[in-house]
Design a protein around this motif. Structure first.
Motif, mmCIF file in Angstrom:
data_model
loop_
_atom_site.group_PDB
_atom_site.id
_atom_site.type_symbol
_atom_site.label_atom_id
_atom_site.label_comp_id
_atom_site.label_asym_id
_atom_site.label_seq_id
_atom_site.Cartn_x
_atom_site.Cartn_y
_atom_site.Cartn_z
ATOM 1 N N HIS A 1 3.725 12.599 8.221
ATOM 2 C CA HIS A 1 2.926 13.701 7.666
ATOM 3 C C HIS A 1 3.001 13.711 6.134
ATOM 4 C CE1 HIS A 1 1.133 17.677 7.360
ATOM 5 N NE2 HIS A 1 2.186 18.096 6.685
ATOM 6 N N VAL A 2 4.196 13.496 5.592
ATOM 7 C CA VAL A 2 4.372 13.436 4.134
ATOM 8 C C VAL A 2 3.590 12.250 3.560
ATOM 9 C CG1 VAL A 2 6.043 13.022 2.279
ATOM 10 C CG2 VAL A 2 6.607 14.622 4.119
ATOM 11 N N CYS A 3 3.652 11.120 4.234
ATOM 12 C CA CYS A 3 2.910 9.934 3.775
ATOM 13 C C CYS A 3 1.408 10.188 3.746
ATOM 14 C CB CYS A 3 3.222 8.739 4.674
ATOM 15 S SG CYS A 3 4.897 8.092 4.491
ATOM 16 N N ILE A 4 0.901 10.902 4.736
ATOM 17 C CA ILE A 4 -0.531 11.239 4.766
ATOM 18 C C ILE A 4 -0.891 12.098 3.564
ATOM 19 C CG2 ILE A 4 -2.281 12.573 6.015
ATOM 20 C CD1 ILE A 4 -0.973 11.504 8.628
ATOM 21 N N LYS A 5 -0.016 13.074 3.236
ATOM 22 C CA LYS A 5 -0.253 13.920 2.058
ATOM 23 C C LYS A 5 -0.301 13.077 0.784
ATOM 24 C CE LYS A 5 1.393 18.500 3.295
ATOM 25 N NZ LYS A 5 2.254 19.630 2.884
ATOM 26 N N LEU A 6 0.522 12.032 0.749
ATOM 27 C CA LEU A 6 0.577 11.162 -0.422
ATOM 28 C C LEU A 6 -0.453 10.038 -0.364
ATOM 29 C CD1 LEU A 6 4.480 10.866 -0.690
ATOM 30 C CD2 LEU A 6 2.970 12.187 -2.185
ATOM 31 N N GLU A 7 -1.282 10.046 0.687
ATOM 32 C CA GLU A 7 -2.325 9.041 0.911
ATOM 33 C C GLU A 7 -1.733 7.645 1.093
ATOM 34 O OE1 GLU A 7 -5.365 9.385 -2.058
ATOM 35 O OE2 GLU A 7 -5.796 11.490 -1.569
ATOM 36 N N GLU A 8 -0.541 7.600 1.648
ATOM 37 C CA GLU A 8 0.118 6.322 1.974
ATOM 38 C C GLU A 8 -0.108 6.060 3.467
ATOM 39 O OE1 GLU A 8 4.079 7.319 0.813
ATOM 40 O OE2 GLU A 8 3.678 7.141 -1.347
ATOM 41 N N TYR A 9 -1.321 5.685 3.808
ATOM 42 C CA TYR A 9 -1.745 5.696 5.213
ATOM 43 C C TYR A 9 -1.130 4.578 6.043
ATOM 44 C CZ TYR A 9 -5.071 8.981 3.247
ATOM 45 O OH TYR A 9 -5.631 10.048 2.590
ATOM 46 N N GLU A 10 -0.899 3.431 5.446
ATOM 47 C CA GLU A 10 -0.270 2.328 6.194
ATOM 48 C C GLU A 10 1.152 2.718 6.615
ATOM 49 O OE1 GLU A 10 -1.475 -0.356 7.311
ATOM 50 O OE2 GLU A 10 -3.270 -0.857 6.138
ATOM 51 N N GLU A 11 1.911 3.282 5.654
ATOM 52 C CA GLU A 11 3.278 3.718 5.967
ATOM 53 C C GLU A 11 3.248 4.883 6.949
ATOM 54 O OE1 GLU A 11 7.517 4.781 3.776
ATOM 55 O OE2 GLU A 11 5.651 4.960 2.624
#
Length: 405
Positions: free
Chosen positions: A134-144
């Motif tokens: 969820h945090v990665c999605i907020k940071l637009e780190e979609y692969e991770e």
């Protein structure tokens, strides 16, 4: 008697927070903390701090929430177990996420993952991976985000007994990552699998979030009318349990979609609904600010009470010790003298023996009153215990000796 009281307070504090009565939770937690400290009951102290932290978080007082967690962590390091550490990581993650301290949020989740894996707590492990995603999605780190969510799903499948809703909660992040990576067919396959889990009839929040997810997928496919309908369905579901912050997200998406559709009449209607919702949120936040101010007032009263002697109203032994320590620590910089006068009452035991303890208490009170009225503001007087009094001041030896005589 003390243990029974502690057990009752533990239950009451936990129940109050579950009911969303945050001010009452904080006040009762203070009571639990005081009695728990008296009996060296570390479990009670941990329960008090964790519920206070969660309550402060809920009313938006993040500074106090962190302060509670610092004390929780101090006790956990000496007296806590693995379950206490997991609680610590869970609340710290929420606080870091709220403050947008995403690096610290990730670091905390990694600790939670490591401990949950060691303990084979696969439900907690799954939630940690899901939150990380969820945090990665907020940071637009979609692969991770996709990688973390897939690991979370694998952990959810290891949990016993089998819990479909645990899997579905991670699958939301998988689908969101696919959508943002423009892998729409993969996202659709996950969404179909989610529906087949048959959890949405029982879990209303997840049912609303699924409609929100469906709207995102449709909007990415430029099916704006169908996307708007999915968002509207999500809105109707959320209206049944009044999560105003999720409702705000949904209304923002409905508004943006109606503008893309260039349906100005619809945009106008949604805009009115959105403004009304913002007013409701504002009223709620004002109410929370009022709770926060009242809590601060109550804590101030508790702090003041903790510094005073119950019998005389003078400062107590604890306050005098802290004040003396502070003055001694600062004496080198301030270059001012520190004085201390200690005295007791001659023949006081005879007063209690002949006239009783009520008369003895009255004598103690009167002595305190007379001494306080005779002192200048440069001096502080307190009751040290029994018939013993202490006067602290920042005066020369000559002035202090003159006052003593």
């Amino acid at each position: 008697m003390g243990k029974e009281m502690l057990s009752s307070l533990q239950t009451e504090v936990t129940q109050l927070r579950a009911e969303g009565k945050y001010q009452e939770t904080i006040e009762k937690a203070n009571e639990l903390l005081e009695i728990g400290t008296l009996y060296n009951d570390y479990k009670s102290m941990l329960i008090a701090h964790i519920n206070q932290a969660a309550s402060y978080y809920s009313i938006g007082d993040i500074e106090e929430a962190f302060a509670s967690m610092e004390q929780y962590e101090e006790i956990t390091q000496v007296h806590g177990d693995d379950a206490d550490y997991l609680q610590l990581y869970n609340i710290l993650f929420l606080l870091y996420e709220f403050n947008k301290q995403y690096a610290l949020a990730k670091e905390t989740l990694q600790k939670s993952m490591h401990l949950a894996e060691q303990l084979k707590k696969y439900n907690i492990l799954s939630n940690a991976y899901s939150n990380y995603s969820h945090v990665c999605i907020k940071l637009e780190e979609y692969e991770e985000a996709l990688d973390m969510a897939k690991k979370g799903l694998a952990a959810a499948k290891l949990h016993e007994p089998n819990t479909p809703v645990l899997e579905v909660r991670v699958m939301f992040n998988i689908a969101h990552a696919y959508i943002n990576l423009n892998l729409l067919e993969d996202a659709n396959l996950i969404m179909v699998e989610m529906e087949q889990k048959n959890v949405f009839d029982s879990f209303v929040r997840e049912r609303a979030q699924f409609q929100l997810l469906k709207g995102e997928w449709l909007r990415k496919k430029k099916a704006y009318k169908e996307a708007f309908q999915a968002y509207s369905t999500a809105k109707e579901i959320v209206n049944t349990y009044q999560d105003v912050y999720l409702l705000k997200t949904i209304q923002e998406k409905r508004l943006k979609t109606s503008e893309i559709m260039e349906d100005f009449h619809l945009s106008y209607q949604v805009q009115k609904e959105y403004i009304n919702l913002l007013n409701i949120i504002n009223e709620r936040e004002i109410a929370y600010k009022a709770i926060k101010l009242n809590v601060k007032h109550q804590l101030s009263k508790i702090q003041k009470k903790a510094e005073l002697d119950y019998l005389t109203g003078l400062f107590n032994r604890g306050y005098l010790s802290e004040l003396a320590t502070t003055w001694l620590r600062d004496v080198k910089e301030m270059k001012t003298p520190i004085s201390c006068i200690a005295f007791d009452l001659d023949g006081f035991k005879a007063v209690n023996d002949v006239h009783g303890h009520l008369m003895g208490d009255k004598v103690i009170r009167e002595v305190g009153k007379v001494c306080k009225s005779a002192l200048s503001p440069d001096f502080v007087i307190g009751r040290y215990g029994g018939d013993e009094f202490v006067v602290l001041g920042r005066s020369s030896l000559d002035e202090t000796v003159k006052l003593a005589y």
